[in-house]
Each structure stands twice: as C-alpha cells, then as structure tokens.
Design a protein around this motif. Structure first.
Motif, PDB file in Angstrom:
ATOM      1  N   VAL A  75       0.842  -1.189   0.000  1.00 19.09           N
ATOM      2  CA  VAL A  75       0.000   0.000   0.000  1.00 19.09           C
ATOM      3  C   VAL A  75       0.882   1.246   0.000  1.00 19.09           C
ATOM      4  O   VAL A  75       1.792   1.367   0.817  1.00 19.09           O
ATOM      5  N   THR A  76       0.598   2.153  -0.940  1.00 20.84           N
ATOM      6  CA  THR A  76       1.338   3.409  -1.025  1.00 20.84           C
ATOM      7  C   THR A  76       0.365   4.570  -0.835  1.00 20.84           C
ATOM      8  O   THR A  76      -0.841   4.360  -0.693  1.00 20.84           O
ATOM      9  N   ASP A  77       0.895   5.773  -0.873  1.00 20.29           N
ATOM     10  CA  ASP A  77       0.035   6.952  -0.741  1.00 20.29           C
ATOM     11  C   ASP A  77      -0.844   7.178  -1.965  1.00 20.29           C
ATOM     12  O   ASP A  77      -1.870   7.834  -1.873  1.00 20.29           O
ATOM     13  N   GLN A  78      -0.457   6.647  -3.116  1.00 23.26           N
ATOM     14  CA  GLN A  78      -1.201   6.890  -4.350  1.00 23.26           C
ATOM     15  C   GLN A  78      -2.069   5.716  -4.795  1.00 23.26           C
ATOM     16  O   GLN A  78      -2.984   5.890  -5.587  1.00 23.26           O
ATOM     17  N   GLY A  79      -1.766   4.502  -4.311  1.00 20.36           N
ATOM     18  CA  GLY A  79      -2.506   3.328  -4.734  1.00 20.36           C
ATOM     19  C   GLY A  79      -1.944   2.083  -4.074  1.00 20.36           C
ATOM     20  O   GLY A  79      -1.212   2.173  -3.088  1.00 20.36           O
ATOM     21  N   PHE A  80      -2.268   0.915  -4.631  1.00 13.41           N
ATOM     22  CA  PHE A  80      -1.753  -0.318  -4.042  1.00 13.41           C
ATOM     23  C   PHE A  80      -1.386  -1.329  -5.118  1.00 13.41           C
ATOM     24  O   PHE A  80      -1.960  -1.359  -6.203  1.00 13.41           O
ATOM     25  N   TYR A  81      -0.376  -2.111  -4.793  1.00 12.50           N
ATOM     26  CA  TYR A  81       0.072  -3.225  -5.626  1.00 12.50           C
ATOM     27  C   TYR A  81      -0.454  -4.495  -4.991  1.00 12.50           C
ATOM     28  O   TYR A  81      -0.491  -4.613  -3.758  1.00 12.50           O
ATOM     29  N   ILE A  82      -0.834  -5.455  -5.814  1.00 19.80           N
ATOM     30  CA  ILE A  82      -1.322  -6.732  -5.300  1.00 19.80           C
ATOM     31  C   ILE A  82      -1.175  -7.786  -6.404  1.00 19.80           C
ATOM     32  O   ILE A  82      -1.231  -7.464  -7.590  1.00 19.80           O
ATOM     33  N   THR A  83      -0.965  -9.012  -5.984  1.00 18.20           N
ATOM     34  CA  THR A  83      -0.967 -10.128  -6.919  1.00 18.20           C
ATOM     35  C   THR A  83      -2.216 -10.946  -6.644  1.00 18.20           C
ATOM     36  O   THR A  83      -2.461 -11.345  -5.503  1.00 18.20           O
ATOM     37  N   LEU A  84      -3.023 -11.159  -7.689  1.00 19.88           N
ATOM     38  CA  LEU A  84      -4.262 -11.922  -7.586  1.00 19.88           C
ATOM     39  C   LEU A  84      -4.200 -13.117  -8.525  1.00 19.88           C
ATOM     40  O   LEU A  84      -3.458 -13.118  -9.513  1.00 19.88           O
ATOM     41  N   ASN A  85      -5.014 -14.112  -8.234  1.00 16.37           N
ATOM     42  CA  ASN A  85      -5.046 -15.342  -8.995  1.00 16.37           C
ATOM     43  C   ASN A  85      -6.188 -15.294 -10.015  1.00 16.37           C
ATOM     44  O   ASN A  85      -7.345 -15.144  -9.645  1.00 16.37           O
ATOM     45  N   PHE A  86      -5.850 -15.419 -11.294  1.00 17.43           N
ATOM     46  CA  PHE A  86      -6.838 -15.453 -12.370  1.00 17.43           C
ATOM     47  C   PHE A  86      -6.706 -16.789 -13.078  1.00 17.43           C
ATOM     48  O   PHE A  86      -5.787 -16.987 -13.873  1.00 17.43           O
ATOM     49  N   GLY A  87      -7.603 -17.731 -12.774  1.00 24.32           N
ATOM     50  CA  GLY A  87      -7.551 -19.047 -13.408  1.00 24.32           C
ATOM     51  C   GLY A  87      -6.240 -19.755 -13.155  1.00 24.32           C
ATOM     52  O   GLY A  87      -5.609 -20.226 -14.089  1.00 24.32           O
ATOM     53  N   ASP A  88      -5.810 -19.797 -11.916  1.00 21.51           N
ATOM     54  CA  ASP A  88      -4.548 -20.423 -11.504  1.00 21.51           C
ATOM     55  C   ASP A  88      -3.313 -19.721 -12.055  1.00 21.51           C
ATOM     56  O   ASP A  88      -2.235 -20.308 -12.106  1.00 21.51           O
ATOM     57  N   THR A  89      -3.473 -18.479 -12.502  1.00 26.34           N
ATOM     58  CA  THR A  89      -2.344 -17.697 -12.975  1.00 26.34           C
ATOM     59  C   THR A  89      -2.213 -16.441 -12.112  1.00 26.34           C
ATOM     60  O   THR A  89      -3.082 -15.573 -12.169  1.00 26.34           O
ATOM     61  N   PRO A  90      -1.162 -16.349 -11.308  1.00 29.35           N
ATOM     62  CA  PRO A  90      -0.963 -15.138 -10.505  1.00 29.35           C
ATOM     63  C   PRO A  90      -0.615 -13.953 -11.416  1.00 29.35           C
ATOM     64  O   PRO A  90       0.229 -14.073 -12.303  1.00 29.35           O
ATOM     65  N   GLU A  91      -1.304 -12.841 -11.206  1.00 30.63           N
ATOM     66  CA  GLU A  91      -1.073 -11.631 -11.999  1.00 30.63           C
ATOM     67  C   GLU A  91      -0.867 -10.443 -11.065  1.00 30.63           C
ATOM     68  O   GLU A  91      -1.702 -10.185 -10.201  1.00 30.63           O
ATOM     69  N   PRO A  92       0.225  -9.705 -11.248  1.00 31.95           N
ATOM     70  CA  PRO A  92       0.419  -8.485 -10.452  1.00 31.95           C
ATOM     71  C   PRO A  92      -0.432  -7.345 -11.022  1.00 31.95           C
ATOM     72  O   PRO A  92      -0.611  -7.242 -12.242  1.00 31.95           O
ATOM     73  N   LEU A  93      -0.972  -6.517 -10.130  1.00 33.26           N
ATOM     74  CA  LEU A  93      -1.766  -5.358 -10.524  1.00 33.26           C
ATOM     75  C   LEU A  93      -1.319  -4.160  -9.699  1.00 33.26           C
ATOM     76  O   LEU A  93      -0.884  -4.319  -8.558  1.00 33.26           O
ATOM     77  N   TYR A  94      -1.471  -2.986 -10.268  1.00 31.09           N
ATOM     78  CA  TYR A  94      -1.342  -1.747  -9.514  1.00 31.09           C
ATOM     79  C   TYR A  94      -2.611  -0.963  -9.760  1.00 31.09           C
ATOM     80  O   TYR A  94      -2.992  -0.707 -10.914  1.00 31.09           O
ATOM     81  N   ILE A  95      -3.276  -0.573  -8.668  1.00 31.11           N
ATOM     82  CA  ILE A  95      -4.532   0.168  -8.762  1.00 31.11           C
ATOM     83  C   ILE A  95      -4.391   1.472  -7.972  1.00 31.11           C
ATOM     84  O   ILE A  95      -4.279   1.456  -6.746  1.00 31.11           O
ATOM     85  N   PRO A  96      -4.360   2.608  -8.658  1.00 29.60           N
ATOM     86  CA  PRO A  96      -4.326   3.889  -7.939  1.00 29.60           C
ATOM     87  C   PRO A  96      -5.693   4.167  -7.309  1.00 29.60           C
ATOM     88  O   PRO A  96      -6.724   3.756  -7.854  1.00 29.60           O
TER      89      PRO A  96
END
Length: 164
Positions: A75-96
């Motif tokens: 978690v940052t001041d502008q948004g957050f980074y997270i890795t989520l599982n999409f059909g057994d495939t981990p994907e990194p995301l950044y969401i401001p």
C-alpha cells in the motif's frame, strides 16, 4: 482563495484515505474474520497496471475480489500493488486510489462509491446474491437551489437507512 468549499473533492479524499488505511491494516495483519473486498476500478486510468490480456478482457472497468488468496499487497500513498489469482495464474496489478469506482466489504454491509462525470443517473448495485438492486443517491451540491436551501432546511440522513 476559492469562493466555495469543494466538499465533493474533500469527501473523495477522505474516502480514499479510508481505503488506504484499511488496505494498510490488511497488508500488515491479513484479513480479519469474514472481511473481504470487492474493488471496482477504471481500467482506462493511465496509472493502472494490469496484464494486457486483462485490459483486453476488461477494457473499461474491472472488479477484483480480495478474499481467499492474494499476495504481495503493498500500500502506497497513491494506490496499491497486489498479486491476484486469475484461473490459476498469478497476476500483479497496480490500482491507484483515483481509479477506484467502488469499494465494498459485504461481510459488514459497507460500501463506498465514487461518482464521476460519466456516471449514469440510474446506477445499480449488485447484492450478495448477484441480483441488481437500486441504490439510493444523495443529491449533488450543484443540484441544490442556493436561493431556496438554507442551513435550517438541511436534511440529516442516517446511514442505517441504506443498510439491509
């Protein structure tokens, strides 16, 4: 100095700060109890970072669920980074935070919605069973007639009236 107070902008900043604090606690301590989040965000936001195949599949808006499996929540001041599982495939995301349209924790019937200029007047929400339901909306400040509204005519609305 501005001639008016931009309450909408101040409220959005406070609500995004609340999301930042909640996600920060989850990053440190994990999700407590039955808490889980549905986060809908604008995939066209210039600072959103998602895989190309996700952007192709969700060209305008995407809802992610933080519940059973997630990793690398930062978690940052502008948004957050997270890795989520999409059909057994981990994907990194950044969401401001500025890209978030809704943040919902159905375990405690809590939700935030950020109004945008492109929002429809007849917005709907999805309840826990997947059925659409109308969501009551408060009038926007620009919809009020300044000549007829006065502090003595203000209406106080209990948040309990929006709960099931």
């Amino acid at each position: 100095m501005s001639q008016t107070i931009d309450y909408g902008k101040l409220m959005h900043r406070a609500m995004r700060s609340l999301i930042q604090e909640v996600l920060g606690q989850v990053a440190t301590h994990g999700l407590p109890g039955q808490h889980h989040f549905f986060i809908t965000f604008d995939t066209t936001h210039p600072d959103v970072e998602i895989a190309a195949w996700l952007r192709d599949r969700y060209p305008e808006e995407m809802t992610v669920v933080l519940q059973h499996w997630f990793d690398n929540l930062e978690v940052t001041d502008q948004g957050f980074y997270i890795t989520l599982n999409f059909g057994d495939t981990p994907e990194p995301l950044y969401i401001p935070y500025d890209a978030i349209a809704t943040f919902v924790d159905p375990s405690v019937e809590f939700g935030l919605r950020f109004e945008t200029a492109s929002s429809d007047d007849d917005e709907e929400a999805v309840d826990e069973d997947g059925a659409e339901e109308d969501v009551p909306e408060a009038p926007l400040a620009e919809d009020l007639d300044p000549d007829t509204a006065s502090p003595s005519e203000a209406e106080i609305v209990s948040l309990d009236s929006f709960r099931k």
